[in-house]
Design a protein around this motif. Structure first.
Motif, PDB file in Angstrom:
ATOM      1  N   ASN A  20    -140.311 -66.193 -29.151  1.00 21.38           N
ATOM      2  CA  ASN A  20    -141.297 -67.196 -29.555  1.00 21.38           C
ATOM      3  C   ASN A  20    -140.935 -68.598 -29.140  1.00 21.38           C
ATOM      4  OD1 ASN A  20    -143.006 -65.436 -30.635  1.00 21.38           O
ATOM      5  ND2 ASN A  20    -142.608 -65.930 -32.771  1.00 21.38           N
ATOM      6  N   GLU A  21    -139.664 -68.913 -29.081  1.00 23.40           N
ATOM      7  CA  GLU A  21    -139.312 -70.297 -28.813  1.00 23.40           C
ATOM      8  C   GLU A  21    -138.816 -70.501 -27.394  1.00 23.40           C
ATOM      9  OE1 GLU A  21    -137.105 -70.464 -32.291  1.00 23.40           O
ATOM     10  OE2 GLU A  21    -138.917 -70.890 -33.426  1.00 23.40           O
ATOM     11  N   ASN A  22    -137.983 -69.595 -26.923  1.00 20.78           N
ATOM     12  CA  ASN A  22    -137.524 -69.759 -25.547  1.00 20.78           C
ATOM     13  C   ASN A  22    -138.489 -69.120 -24.562  1.00 20.78           C
ATOM     14  OD1 ASN A  22    -135.408 -70.737 -26.967  1.00 20.78           O
ATOM     15  ND2 ASN A  22    -133.987 -69.098 -26.451  1.00 20.78           N
ATOM     16  N   MET A  23    -139.399 -68.308 -25.093  1.00 22.89           N
ATOM     17  CA  MET A  23    -140.381 -67.575 -24.283  1.00 22.89           C
ATOM     18  C   MET A  23    -139.722 -66.852 -23.124  1.00 22.89           C
ATOM     19  SD  MET A  23    -143.799 -69.759 -24.258  1.00 22.89           S
ATOM     20  CE  MET A  23    -144.342 -70.699 -25.642  1.00 22.89           C
ATOM     21  N   ASN A  24    -138.514 -66.358 -23.391  1.00 20.31           N
ATOM     22  CA  ASN A  24    -137.817 -65.611 -22.362  1.00 20.31           C
ATOM     23  C   ASN A  24    -138.072 -64.131 -22.611  1.00 20.31           C
ATOM     24  OD1 ASN A  24    -136.104 -64.735 -20.403  1.00 20.31           O
ATOM     25  ND2 ASN A  24    -134.552 -66.283 -20.862  1.00 20.31           N
ATOM     26  N   TYR A  25    -139.219 -63.647 -22.121  1.00 15.62           N
ATOM     27  CA  TYR A  25    -139.661 -62.312 -22.480  1.00 15.62           C
ATOM     28  C   TYR A  25    -138.728 -61.229 -21.958  1.00 15.62           C
ATOM     29  CZ  TYR A  25    -143.870 -64.819 -23.730  1.00 15.62           C
ATOM     30  OH  TYR A  25    -144.752 -65.700 -24.290  1.00 15.62           O
ATOM     31  N   ASN A  26    -138.113 -61.487 -20.801  1.00 15.38           N
ATOM     32  CA  ASN A  26    -137.254 -60.456 -20.234  1.00 15.38           C
ATOM     33  C   ASN A  26    -135.987 -60.283 -21.048  1.00 15.38           C
ATOM     34  OD1 ASN A  26    -138.766 -62.039 -17.932  1.00 15.38           O
ATOM     35  ND2 ASN A  26    -138.623 -59.902 -17.355  1.00 15.38           N
ATOM     36  N   GLN A  27    -135.391 -61.409 -21.440  1.00 14.80           N
ATOM     37  CA  GLN A  27    -134.203 -61.307 -22.287  1.00 14.80           C
ATOM     38  C   GLN A  27    -134.569 -60.727 -23.643  1.00 14.80           C
ATOM     39  OE1 GLN A  27    -131.864 -64.845 -22.679  1.00 14.80           O
ATOM     40  NE2 GLN A  27    -131.152 -64.720 -20.576  1.00 14.80           N
ATOM     41  N   ALA A  28    -135.731 -61.125 -24.155  1.00 12.74           N
ATOM     42  CA  ALA A  28    -136.174 -60.585 -25.438  1.00 12.74           C
ATOM     43  C   ALA A  28    -136.324 -59.071 -25.331  1.00 12.74           C
ATOM     44  CB  ALA A  28    -137.492 -61.223 -25.847  1.00 12.74           C
ATOM     45  N   ALA A  29    -136.861 -58.612 -24.195  1.00 14.17           N
ATOM     46  CA  ALA A  29    -137.038 -57.168 -24.004  1.00 14.17           C
ATOM     47  C   ALA A  29    -135.681 -56.473 -23.986  1.00 14.17           C
ATOM     48  CB  ALA A  29    -137.798 -56.904 -22.708  1.00 14.17           C
ATOM     49  N   ALA A  30    -134.713 -57.087 -23.282  1.00 15.67           N
ATOM     50  CA  ALA A  30    -133.377 -56.487 -23.223  1.00 15.67           C
ATOM     51  C   ALA A  30    -132.784 -56.382 -24.621  1.00 15.67           C
ATOM     52  CB  ALA A  30    -132.472 -57.314 -22.316  1.00 15.67           C
ATOM     53  N   LEU A  31    -132.961 -57.437 -25.407  1.00 16.63           N
ATOM     54  CA  LEU A  31    -132.419 -57.409 -26.766  1.00 16.63           C
ATOM     55  C   LEU A  31    -133.139 -56.346 -27.607  1.00 16.63           C
ATOM     56  CD1 LEU A  31    -130.472 -58.557 -28.780  1.00 16.63           C
ATOM     57  CD2 LEU A  31    -132.091 -60.356 -29.309  1.00 16.63           C
ATOM     58  N   SER A  32    -134.440 -56.198 -27.389  1.00 15.08           N
ATOM     59  CA  SER A  32    -135.174 -55.157 -28.104  1.00 15.08           C
ATOM     60  C   SER A  32    -134.600 -53.793 -27.808  1.00 15.08           C
ATOM     61  CB  SER A  32    -136.648 -55.147 -27.707  1.00 15.08           C
ATOM     62  OG  SER A  32    -137.183 -56.408 -27.791  1.00 15.08           O
ATOM     63  N   VAL A  33    -134.280 -53.574 -26.517  1.00 17.59           N
ATOM     64  CA  VAL A  33    -133.730 -52.270 -26.143  1.00 17.59           C
ATOM     65  C   VAL A  33    -132.360 -52.075 -26.801  1.00 17.59           C
ATOM     66  CG1 VAL A  33    -132.947 -50.862 -24.224  1.00 17.59           C
ATOM     67  CG2 VAL A  33    -135.028 -52.196 -24.008  1.00 17.59           C
ATOM     68  N   ILE A  34    -131.556 -53.150 -26.836  1.00 21.25           N
ATOM     69  CA  ILE A  34    -130.247 -53.045 -27.484  1.00 21.25           C
ATOM     70  C   ILE A  34    -130.435 -52.703 -28.963  1.00 21.25           C
ATOM     71  CG2 ILE A  34    -128.204 -54.359 -28.186  1.00 21.25           C
ATOM     72  CD1 ILE A  34    -128.493 -55.914 -25.535  1.00 21.25           C
ATOM     73  N   LEU A  35    -131.372 -53.381 -29.614  1.00 21.35           N
ATOM     74  CA  LEU A  35    -131.660 -53.101 -31.027  1.00 21.35           C
ATOM     75  C   LEU A  35    -132.125 -51.662 -31.197  1.00 21.35           C
ATOM     76  CD1 LEU A  35    -133.535 -56.166 -32.537  1.00 21.35           C
ATOM     77  CD2 LEU A  35    -131.587 -54.979 -33.494  1.00 21.35           C
ATOM     78  N   PHE A  36    -132.941 -51.229 -30.264  1.00 21.37           N
ATOM     79  CA  PHE A  36    -133.465 -49.872 -30.306  1.00 21.37           C
ATOM     80  C   PHE A  36    -132.325 -48.861 -30.200  1.00 21.37           C
ATOM     81  CE2 PHE A  36    -135.045 -46.241 -27.769  1.00 21.37           C
ATOM     82  CZ  PHE A  36    -135.937 -45.729 -28.688  1.00 21.37           C
ATOM     83  N   LEU A  37    -131.362 -49.150 -29.305  1.00 19.56           N
ATOM     84  CA  LEU A  37    -130.220 -48.252 -29.160  1.00 19.56           C
ATOM     85  C   LEU A  37    -129.389 -48.224 -30.438  1.00 19.56           C
ATOM     86  CD1 LEU A  37    -129.131 -48.982 -25.485  1.00 19.56           C
ATOM     87  CD2 LEU A  37    -130.305 -46.973 -26.392  1.00 19.56           C
ATOM     88  N   LEU A  38    -129.200 -49.404 -31.043  1.00 15.99           N
ATOM     89  CA  LEU A  38    -128.448 -49.454 -32.299  1.00 15.99           C
ATOM     90  C   LEU A  38    -129.145 -48.607 -33.367  1.00 15.99           C
ATOM     91  CD1 LEU A  38    -127.383 -53.208 -32.596  1.00 15.99           C
ATOM     92  CD2 LEU A  38    -125.962 -51.244 -32.048  1.00 15.99           C
ATOM     93  N   CYS A  39    -130.460 -48.748 -33.429  1.00 19.62           N
ATOM     94  CA  CYS A  39    -131.214 -47.974 -34.414  1.00 19.62           C
ATOM     95  C   CYS A  39    -131.131 -46.490 -34.124  1.00 19.62           C
ATOM     96  CB  CYS A  39    -132.685 -48.389 -34.407  1.00 19.62           C
ATOM     97  SG  CYS A  39    -132.977 -49.873 -35.337  1.00 19.62           S
ATOM     98  N   SER A  40    -131.117 -46.129 -32.831  1.00 17.18           N
ATOM     99  CA  SER A  40    -131.098 -44.705 -32.520  1.00 17.18           C
ATOM    100  C   SER A  40    -129.760 -44.086 -32.897  1.00 17.18           C
ATOM    101  CB  SER A  40    -131.443 -44.454 -31.056  1.00 17.18           C
ATOM    102  OG  SER A  40    -130.641 -45.253 -30.248  1.00 17.18           O
ATOM    103  N   LEU A  41    -128.711 -44.925 -33.052  1.00 16.20           N
ATOM    104  CA  LEU A  41    -127.446 -44.402 -33.577  1.00 16.20           C
ATOM    105  C   LEU A  41    -127.690 -43.706 -34.910  1.00 16.20           C
ATOM    106  CD1 LEU A  41    -124.712 -47.161 -33.099  1.00 16.20           C
ATOM    107  CD2 LEU A  41    -124.925 -44.952 -31.951  1.00 16.20           C
ATOM    108  N   SER A  42    -128.447 -44.401 -35.779  1.00 17.45           N
ATOM    109  CA  SER A  42    -128.672 -43.816 -37.083  1.00 17.45           C
ATOM    110  C   SER A  42    -129.661 -42.663 -36.997  1.00 17.45           C
ATOM    111  CB  SER A  42    -129.137 -44.869 -38.080  1.00 17.45           C
ATOM    112  OG  SER A  42    -130.371 -45.379 -37.676  1.00 17.45           O
ATOM    113  N   ALA A  43    -130.549 -42.715 -35.999  1.00 18.30           N
ATOM    114  CA  ALA A  43    -131.451 -41.581 -35.807  1.00 18.30           C
ATOM    115  C   ALA A  43    -130.651 -40.347 -35.425  1.00 18.30           C
ATOM    116  CB  ALA A  43    -132.475 -41.915 -34.736  1.00 18.30           C
TER     117      ALA A  43
END
Lengths: 282, 395
Positions: A245-268
């Motif tokens: 929202n603030e840096n509008m760096n969508y590509n980095q935001a996407a990368a972080l989303s994927v990292i978060l997703f991987l962290l969540c899939s640990l618990s999955a």
């Protein structure tokens, strides 16, 4: 005729599943695919790059943020499981007015909107807040220093998650038959033995499942860390919000989303392994 | 087999039904508009889109009913579409840019509220042709408008000002600082008694940072989005770094709260004695009693920066004439008084025309000193630099 009935039987389940499946495809699978795609693109040239991931996995501040997020989440999981389990044990094996009141209190937080809860909690624990004022009445200068620190965040998370964990664990505890407990007691089993040999083996699955859920909901949390967290380190949910929202760096935001997703899939993964496992004693 | 056939017929039927429903919907819409235009004397609809907090909504609601009651209201019916901030709804900017990019035309985005600081965001995302120039001859009241925007001249019509001021607890601070230098000296003399919010989470903190950086730069820099100025920020950032250890601390750690409300809460609880805060937000909080009566406002010189909120006509709207009538109305004495009353806004017309009792809050602030900034995209860079050099810990 017979053949078409067989076909019909085979198709019907798919028809039932289709709406939900399409929704999942549209709202979960499609965004995941696009974020993965976006995360490997350069923000200006759109060429393939791994720089977005490199940033989060090498930048000291970001590594610290990832570590901090894991610390807060895991601490929340452990504490809410331990406290939730004790609470569930108490409710399961005590049937009186107090335990009934405790059940009612346990359910209550589910009906309070999250934002209201966070603000109320902040009012109580902030320096100069309710706790400080009560202490001042007794002539004591006391500042909890809970706001803008991990302990405040974890306490708030516990407020949300202990009831959740308790309710899940309570469900599995109530499946233990009173008869089994009583007969074990009759042949002289001590309380610890009961816990170790009867209660834990029949609830450990639920414990892991509750842990997995608590972990998932806290790794990506935003509201609580945004309002209560410090400037650094930050939970990944807030970092993601800033990138997007603030840096509008969508590509980095996407990368972080994927990292978060991987962290969540640990618990999955934990969830799936536990669910697949066959109990030996049954 | 039968079943498949049935299913096929069913889905085909569904598709036909859906398309019919779509058609009938659009025809009925057309009917409704043609009906209303024949009934009254060619009254057309104007939709004003606004976003922000409750006070903006209250003010705009009153403006809308005042406009509809005015003579112009016979020709145009003004409607308000409001997007409350912080409700996780898509922002006005996102919606408008998305509609434009989707190639929509003749939408009901007839007129929107946007500050001059937001202007470059709109044009960058939606293209220069996202807005239409207003027609000066259709807005005779423009001669009374004292304000000039820093960006988007000819497109943005400024109608109210807001600025950041120093809010302080007068029971603890007897002699509030009068200049920026005195303020920085005060902060160093009173460790832990000052706080500003993170610049990316609210305008008050952002203004504090901006003021610190641009006090070292020529006046023209403040209304420029030229990247060359970024190279000259270092002096200001060094100043902010030197102030870091004197900021509010919780548990021994310096804290920059999130959101304007974050610092205001610290001031309310007596944790700090002075903060940068929005003048309108502080006035409203004082009126409603959420801030203690001992809190006062003052402006330093050179002033903390503010914004000019403006009206602007999106090119995908469908009623330019009506939009210009609303623009003209917004500059009347009546509308300006409503704005000062409900939003504690700084009027853009001569203050003598204002009869609102809120003027007493504005008078202490010597309105002529207001400093409006419009650095466009640089503010994003500024926030990022602040986060990496100060928010993430000063080294």
């Amino acid at each position: 005729m017979n053949e078409s009935r067989g076909l019909r039987k085979a198709i019907i389940p798919y028809i039932y599943v289709t709406p939900a499946f399409l929704l999942i495809l549209l709202l979960i699978a499609y965004p995941i695919v696009t974020s993965i795609q976006l995360s490997f693109q350069d923000s200006t040239t759109s060429h393939f790059t791994i720089a977005n991931y490199q940033y989060f996995l090498t930048n000291k501040i970001q590594l610290f943020n990832i570590g901090y997020t894991l610390f807060v989440s895991i601490a929340t999981v452990l504490l809410s499981l331990i406290l939730g389990f004790i609470l569930a044990l108490y409710i399961r094996f005590n049937q009186n007015k107090i335990s009934k009141a405790v059940v009612a209190l346990t359910v209550l937080p589910q009906f309070i909107p999250g934002l209201v809860a966070v603000y109320s909690f902040m009012m109580v624990v902030r320096n100069g807040g309710v706790l400080s004022r009560i202490a001042l009445k007794f002539g004591i200068q006391y500042n909890p220093n809970m706001l803008y620190a991990a302990k405040g965040l974890i306490s708030m998370n516990l407020w949300f998650n202990i009831p959740f964990a308790t309710l899940l664990l309570l469900a599995s505890l109530s499946s233990i038959k009173d008869a089994s407990i009583e007969s074990a007691r009759d042949i002289g089993a001590k309380k610890m033995t009961l816990l170790k040999d009867i209660i834990l083996p029949s609830t450990y699955k639920q414990i892991f499942i509750a842990g997995a859920f608590v972990f998932m909901s806290n790794v990506g949390a935003f509201t609580t860390p945004f309002l209560m967290g410090a400037n650094n380190p930050q939970m990944l949910g807030v970092v993601l919000y800033r990138e997007f929202n603030e840096n509008m760096n969508y590509n980095q935001a996407a990368a972080l989303s994927v990292i978060l997703f991987l962290l969540c899939s640990l618990s999955a993964v934990v969830y799936i392994i536990v669910n697949m496992r066959k109990e030996k004693w049954r | 087999m039968k079943f498949i056939k049935k299913a096929a017929i069913f889905t085909a039927g569904l598709a036909i039904f859906a398309s019919l429903a779509g058609c009938s919907n659009s025809t009925s819409n057309k009917k409704a508009t043609s009906e209303s235009s024949t009934k009254t004397v060619k009254q057309t609809n104007v939709t004003l889109w606004a976003g922000g907090s409750q006070n903006v909504k209250d003010g705009m609601t009153k403006i809308v009913s005042a406009f509809n009651a005015s003579p112009e209201g016979k020709k145009y019916k003004l409607n308000l579409e409001f997007i409350m901030s912080g409700t996780s709804a898509a922002s006005l900017q996102d919606r408008l840019v998305a509609a434009k990019k989707a190639g929509q035309k003749k939408t009901d985005y007839d007129l929107i509220l946007a500050s001059d600081a937001e202007y470059s965001g709109y044009t960058q995302l939606g293209g220069k042709d996202i807005f239409l120039k207003y027609d000066k001859s259709a807005i005779p009241n423009i001669k009374n408008d004292k304000a000039t925007v820093g960006a988007g001249q000819g497109y943005l019509l400024p109608y109210r000002g807001t600025t950041v001021v120093l809010a302080y607890d007068s029971s603890k601070v007897k002699n509030p600082p009068k200049t920026a230098k005195q303020l920085y000296a005060w902060i160093k003399k009173h460790p832990g008694k000052f706080a500003y919010n993170t610049p990316d989470s609210g305008g008050a903190g952002s203004s504090f940072v901006q003021t610190a950086l641009y006090n070292y730069l020529p006046k023209s820099a403040l209304t420029s989005s030229d990247k060359k100025w970024e190279a000259k920020w270092d002096k200001g950032f060094n100043l902010l770094k030197s102030l870091d250890s004197y900021m509010y601390k919780s548990g021994g750690k310096v804290v920059y709260p999130n959101k304007n409300q974050g610092t205001m809460d610290l001031l309310t609880n007596g944790q700090v004695e002075m903060i940068p805060a929005w003048q309108d937000m502080t006035t409203i909080a004082l009126q409603s009693g959420t801030l203690p009566k001992t809190i006062k406002m003052t402006q330093i010189s050179p002033a903390l920066t503010g914004n000019l909120d403006s009206l602007v006509i999106p090119s995908i709207g469908s009623n330019k004439k009506g939009a210009e009538a609303v623009m003209n109305f917004m500059l009347t004495k009546k509308a300006q008084n409503i704005l000062v009353n409900t939003m504690a806004a700084i009027p853009v017309i001569n203050e003598k025309e204002i009869t609102s009792s809120n003027l007493k809050y504005l008078k202490n602030l010597s309105a002529k000193d207001f400093r409006f900034s419009s650095i466009g995209d640089l503010s994003n860079d500024m926030n990022q630099k602040w986060t990496s050099e100060i928010g993430n810990g000063v080294k």
